[in-house]
Design an enzyme around this catalytic site. Structure first.
Site, PDB file in Angstrom:
ATOM      1  CD  GLU A  21      -2.895  -0.916   2.428  1.00 55.32           C
ATOM      2  OE1 GLU A  21      -4.101  -0.636   2.270  1.00 55.32           O
ATOM      3  OE2 GLU A  21      -2.390  -1.131   3.550  1.00 55.32           O
ATOM      4  CE1 TYR A  53     -20.323  23.740  -5.238  1.00 55.83           C
ATOM      5  CE2 TYR A  53     -21.787  24.490  -3.500  1.00 55.83           C
ATOM      6  CZ  TYR A  53     -21.495  24.340  -4.853  1.00 55.83           C
ATOM      7  OH  TYR A  53     -22.371  24.798  -5.788  1.00 55.83           O
ATOM      8  CB  VAL A  72      -9.060   5.417   6.698  1.00 57.39           C
ATOM      9  CG1 VAL A  72      -8.581   4.815   5.399  1.00 57.39           C
ATOM     10  CG2 VAL A  72      -9.711   4.374   7.572  1.00 57.39           C
ATOM     11  CD  GLU A  73      -9.154   3.830  11.542  1.00 56.49           C
ATOM     12  OE1 GLU A  73      -9.791   2.779  11.712  1.00 56.49           O
ATOM     13  OE2 GLU A  73      -8.159   3.894  10.794  1.00 56.49           O
ATOM     14  CE  LYS A  98      -6.942   1.575   2.038  1.00 57.27           C
ATOM     15  NZ  LYS A  98      -6.008   1.102   3.075  1.00 57.27           N
TER      16      LYS A  98
END
Length: 119
Positions: A21, A53, A72-73, A98
């Protein structure tokens, strides 16, 4: 309470804990909801009074694209902090997905809420 949202913002980034990864860029998907009082921009019809935005998206694309977190946290927390601190968002709900990370699942990830949700 009014909500400004961004759905399915796709950003390529290095993310993950496994060696493979760390060598590839993966596409992440963001769904973001941000509390914002839209009465002022609605009355003025002036983009300067909005939670833009496009500016939010560009900032997250820049940040996430240059990041290299393992979890990801961690990335979700950092993105929520950017929205709250740089754009003055009092409350944010952020879903970071993901896609394709787990066989048999369309997507995995986290959903967080930060700040005080206005009534």
């Amino acid at each position: 309470m009014d909500i400004v949202f961004i759905e399915d913002l796709r950003i390529d980034a290095v993310i993950g804990i496994y060696d493979w990864e760390r060598r590839v860029r993966q596409t992440l998907a963001f769904d973001i909801e941000m509390a914002f009082d839209n009465t002022v921009p609605a009355a003025s019809d002036d983009i300067a009074h909005t939670l833009d935005y496009k500016a939010v998206s560009k900032r997250l694309i820049e940040y996430v694209g240059g990041s290299g977190f393992g979890l990801v946290e961690t990335l979700a927390e950092r993105c929520a902090a950017i929205l709250r601190e740089e754009f003055g968002v009092a409350w944010v709900r952020l879903k970071l997905s993901k896609p394709g990370a787990v066989r048999g699942a369309r997507s995995v990830g986290v959903r967080i809420e930060r700040g005080v949700r206005p009534q």
